[in-house]
Design a protein around this motif. Structure first.
Motif, PDB file in Angstrom:
ATOM      1  N   LYS A 110       0.834  -1.205   0.000  1.00 14.06           N
ATOM      2  CA  LYS A 110       0.000   0.000   0.000  1.00 14.06           C
ATOM      3  C   LYS A 110       0.870   1.258   0.000  1.00 14.06           C
ATOM      4  O   LYS A 110       0.578   2.234  -0.705  1.00 14.06           O
ATOM      5  N   ALA A 111       1.944   1.238   0.808  1.00 15.62           N
ATOM      6  CA  ALA A 111       2.843   2.400   0.852  1.00 15.62           C
ATOM      7  C   ALA A 111       3.523   2.613  -0.492  1.00 15.62           C
ATOM      8  O   ALA A 111       3.690   3.756  -0.943  1.00 15.62           O
ATOM      9  N   ALA A 112       3.907   1.514  -1.161  1.00 18.22           N
ATOM     10  CA  ALA A 112       4.610   1.628  -2.444  1.00 18.22           C
ATOM     11  C   ALA A 112       3.734   2.257  -3.520  1.00 18.22           C
ATOM     12  O   ALA A 112       4.247   2.884  -4.451  1.00 18.22           O
ATOM     13  N   ARG A 113       2.418   2.087  -3.412  1.00 21.17           N
ATOM     14  CA  ARG A 113       1.510   2.688  -4.395  1.00 21.17           C
ATOM     15  C   ARG A 113       1.276   4.176  -4.142  1.00 21.17           C
ATOM     16  O   ARG A 113       0.914   4.906  -5.061  1.00 21.17           O
ATOM     17  N   ARG A 114       1.494   4.625  -2.909  1.00 24.70           N
ATOM     18  CA  ARG A 114       1.115   5.989  -2.543  1.00 24.70           C
ATOM     19  C   ARG A 114       2.292   6.916  -2.237  1.00 24.70           C
ATOM     20  O   ARG A 114       2.151   8.137  -2.345  1.00 24.70           O
ATOM     21  N   LEU A 115       3.434   6.349  -1.834  1.00 24.31           N
ATOM     22  CA  LEU A 115       4.554   7.169  -1.381  1.00 24.31           C
ATOM     23  C   LEU A 115       5.775   6.944  -2.248  1.00 24.31           C
ATOM     24  O   LEU A 115       5.952   5.871  -2.836  1.00 24.31           O
ATOM     25  N   SER A 116       6.633   7.935  -2.293  1.00 25.01           N
ATOM     26  CA  SER A 116       7.898   7.805  -3.009  1.00 25.01           C
ATOM     27  C   SER A 116       8.856   6.922  -2.219  1.00 25.01           C
ATOM     28  O   SER A 116       8.737   6.782  -0.991  1.00 25.01           O
ATOM     29  N   PRO A 117       9.831   6.293  -2.900  1.00 27.75           N
ATOM     30  CA  PRO A 117      10.813   5.467  -2.184  1.00 27.75           C
ATOM     31  C   PRO A 117      11.523   6.217  -1.061  1.00 27.75           C
ATOM     32  O   PRO A 117      11.736   5.675   0.027  1.00 27.75           O
ATOM     33  N   LYS A 118      11.880   7.481  -1.301  1.00 25.92           N
ATOM     34  CA  LYS A 118      12.580   8.241  -0.275  1.00 25.92           C
ATOM     35  C   LYS A 118      11.715   8.414   0.968  1.00 25.92           C
ATOM     36  O   LYS A 118      12.191   8.283   2.102  1.00 25.92           O
ATOM     37  N   ARG A 119      10.446   8.684   0.780  1.00 28.01           N
ATOM     38  CA  ARG A 119       9.567   8.874   1.935  1.00 28.01           C
ATOM     39  C   ARG A 119       9.357   7.564   2.691  1.00 28.01           C
ATOM     40  O   ARG A 119       9.322   7.546   3.919  1.00 28.01           O
ATOM     41  N   ILE A 120       9.220   6.463   1.966  1.00 27.85           N
ATOM     42  CA  ILE A 120       9.070   5.163   2.624  1.00 27.85           C
ATOM     43  C   ILE A 120      10.286   4.858   3.484  1.00 27.85           C
ATOM     44  O   ILE A 120      10.172   4.447   4.643  1.00 27.85           O
ATOM     45  N   VAL A 121      11.480   5.065   2.906  1.00 25.74           N
ATOM     46  CA  VAL A 121      12.716   4.785   3.640  1.00 25.74           C
ATOM     47  C   VAL A 121      12.827   5.682   4.871  1.00 25.74           C
ATOM     48  O   VAL A 121      13.181   5.228   5.970  1.00 25.74           O
ATOM     49  N   THR A 122      12.507   6.951   4.715  1.00 24.54           N
ATOM     50  CA  THR A 122      12.621   7.898   5.830  1.00 24.54           C
ATOM     51  C   THR A 122      11.671   7.538   6.973  1.00 24.54           C
ATOM     52  O   THR A 122      12.073   7.514   8.143  1.00 24.54           O
ATOM     53  N   ILE A 123      10.439   7.236   6.638  1.00 23.10           N
ATOM     54  CA  ILE A 123       9.459   6.873   7.669  1.00 23.10           C
ATOM     55  C   ILE A 123       9.882   5.590   8.382  1.00 23.10           C
ATOM     56  O   ILE A 123       9.825   5.487   9.614  1.00 23.10           O
ATOM     57  N   GLY A 124      10.318   4.602   7.608  1.00 24.33           N
ATOM     58  CA  GLY A 124      10.735   3.338   8.204  1.00 24.33           C
ATOM     59  C   GLY A 124      11.889   3.502   9.168  1.00 24.33           C
ATOM     60  O   GLY A 124      11.893   2.934  10.267  1.00 24.33           O
ATOM     61  N   LEU A 125      12.887   4.283   8.787  1.00 25.60           N
ATOM     62  CA  LEU A 125      14.054   4.502   9.650  1.00 25.60           C
ATOM     63  C   LEU A 125      13.665   5.258  10.921  1.00 25.60           C
ATOM     64  O   LEU A 125      14.180   4.961  12.008  1.00 25.60           O
ATOM     65  N   LEU A 126      12.777   6.235  10.801  1.00 27.37           N
ATOM     66  CA  LEU A 126      12.360   7.014  11.970  1.00 27.37           C
ATOM     67  C   LEU A 126      11.609   6.137  12.977  1.00 27.37           C
ATOM     68  O   LEU A 126      11.861   6.205  14.185  1.00 27.37           O
ATOM     69  N   VAL A 127      10.717   5.294  12.486  1.00 35.75           N
ATOM     70  CA  VAL A 127       9.984   4.391  13.375  1.00 35.75           C
ATOM     71  C   VAL A 127      10.952   3.429  14.067  1.00 35.75           C
ATOM     72  O   VAL A 127      10.862   3.180  15.273  1.00 35.75           O
ATOM     73  N   GLY A 128      11.896   2.882  13.309  1.00 39.41           N
ATOM     74  CA  GLY A 128      12.886   1.974  13.887  1.00 39.41           C
ATOM     75  C   GLY A 128      13.726   2.642  14.954  1.00 39.41           C
ATOM     76  O   GLY A 128      14.021   2.042  16.005  1.00 39.41           O
ATOM     77  N   LEU A 129      14.105   3.901  14.722  1.00 40.96           N
ATOM     78  CA  LEU A 129      14.907   4.651  15.685  1.00 40.96           C
ATOM     79  C   LEU A 129      14.158   4.832  17.003  1.00 40.96           C
ATOM     80  O   LEU A 129      14.706   4.586  18.088  1.00 40.96           O
ATOM     81  N   LEU A 130      12.912   5.247  16.935  1.00 37.11           N
ATOM     82  CA  LEU A 130      12.121   5.468  18.148  1.00 37.11           C
ATOM     83  C   LEU A 130      11.910   4.161  18.918  1.00 37.11           C
ATOM     84  O   LEU A 130      11.961   4.131  20.152  1.00 37.11           O
ATOM     85  N   ALA A 131      11.676   3.063  18.179  1.00 39.26           N
ATOM     86  CA  ALA A 131      11.484   1.762  18.832  1.00 39.26           C
ATOM     87  C   ALA A 131      12.754   1.326  19.563  1.00 39.26           C
ATOM     88  O   ALA A 131      12.686   0.814  20.689  1.00 39.26           O
TER      89      ALA A 131
END
Length: 393
Positions: A262-283
């Motif tokens: 779903k994310a791949a259809r709606r978001l750019s690769p850069k935004r997907i990577v950025t969001i994923g890294l931020l969530v991982g950092l907080l966890a």
């Protein structure tokens, strides 16, 4: 192909919660157990690092199916020896031999690239991750239960699964490579340094490769320390460790099987990577601070949301490559993953050594996860500064 990956991953998942305990039965002290566990993890990762590009290149030349079958045989060897040996040295040798042969994920990714249009490969690579998630739902939970009776039993069951996987690949799985690369394999593609240098000449991919190193190193530090960390800090048994990885597997399956497409259809690769890294950092920050085992397990599940990063980067690398060179390209990326898997115990082992001597409520007890968080900070800054974004895909 996905059924083959499932059986492969299921065999690996079975042994995760019991490997530290089995090594403990073959050693004489917790310190010796930690050192041998680190050596076993390092050796496996190093062998995959050196052999992944060669295996990928061979699959480009002779086909995916025969290379995949050889990899399954290598994985079977890695399972059989621990099930019967009383020597920690032989266990280490089995991991060395198994690591050299069992880079099956490289062949699986190349297989998927063969049969999937370029613009759908991010979601397709995510499905491989979802399959691993399903295997990590079933495997570690079963391995933890079996390990309560005998830490060798999960290895014996995993060896049987490898045999079933081999038979499936032999009699059912078709070949996907219709136009093999018939040119001789140059030496530079047969070792990781040459294969990575070839990718590095594509300047647009350099930030993506840097992110792979940083985020997979962070991920590997967590993976290689989780079993010992939860045993030392929270007093968990193999059964508890297995069920925590069960929950992690559910999160991986959700992330890569449902969320990523779903994310791949709606978001750019850069935004997907950025969001994923931020969530991982907080966890990770939360895991390092947590003195509660259940809370740490919940945060580990949140950490799985970072799984949207890997397939997105693999999709970028795959889309820029020739159809007959997918194996060597996926092998180069896999060698980075394997390198971090080899290096992470060298980092994680002394950290867990130190953290295990601290009071479980002390801030220093979470040191391995604070370091992993620092690596994600560097990956996040790299992603924000990169220009690999090619729009939503």
């Amino acid at each position: 192909m996905l059924a083959c990956v499932l059986l492969d991953a299921l065999g690996i998942g079975l042994i995760i919660p019991v490997l530290p305990r089995l090594i403990g039965t073959l050693t004489n002290s917790p310190d010796e157990q930690t050192l041998w566990y680190g050596a076993v993890m390092v050796s496996y990762g190093l062998m995959q690092f050196f052999f992944a590009p060669l295996i990928g290149a061979l699959s480009d030349r002779i086909g995916r199916r025969p290379v995949l079958l050889a990899g399954i045989a290598g994985l079977a060897l890695m399972m059989i020896v621990p099930a019967v040996t009383t020597s920690v040295e032989l266990l280490l040798l089995s991991r060395i031999a198994g690591g050299a042969l069992s880079s099956n994920i490289v062949v699986a990714q190349a297989y998927i690239a063969d049969v999937t249009p370029a613009d759908r490969r991010t979601a397709a690579f995510g499905r491989i991750g979802a399959i691993f998630g399903i295997a990590f739902v079933l495997g570690p939970a079963l391995g933890g239960l079996l390990g309560e009776y005998d830490p060798r039993l999960p290895f014996a069951v995993a060896a049987v699964i490898c045999l079933l996987n081999f038979l499936y690949g032999l009699f059912v799985l078709p070949e996907s490579l219709t136009t093999p690369d018939t040119t001789p394999i140059p030496w530079r593609r047969m070792h990781p340094f040459g294969a990575l240098a070839e990718l590095g000449r594509e300047r647009a991919l350099v930030p993506a490769l840097a992110i792979v190193v940083l985020y997979t190193l962070s991920q590997s530090v967590v993976q290689c320390t989780w079993a010992l960390y939860t045993e030392f800090r929270y007093g968990w048994t193999p059964q508890a460790i297995g069920f925590s990885i069960f929950a992690l597997g559910l999160s991986i399956t959700f992330t890569q099987g449902w969320l990523l497409p779903k994310a791949a259809r709606r978001l750019s690769p850069k935004r997907i990577v950025t969001i994923g890294l931020l969530v991982g950092l907080l966890a990770l920050l939360g895991m390092g601070l947590s003195t509660s085992g259940p809370l740490a397990a919940l945060l580990m599940c949140a950490f799985a949301l970072m799984g949207i990063v890997g397939p997105t980067v693999q999709g970028l690398v795959s889309r820029t490559g020739d159809a007959t060179r997918q194996g060597v390209r996926m092998g180069a990326v896999s060698s980075l993953n394997s390198f971090t898997g080899a290096v992470s115990p060298l980092i994680g082992t002394p950290l867990i050594f130190y953290a295990g001597r601290q009071d479980p409520s002390a801030l220093a007890a979470g040191l391995p996860y604070f370091l992993a968080a620092l690596l994600l900070v560097a990956a996040l800054l790299t992603a924000l500064a990169s220009k690999f974004d090619d729009g939503a895909s």
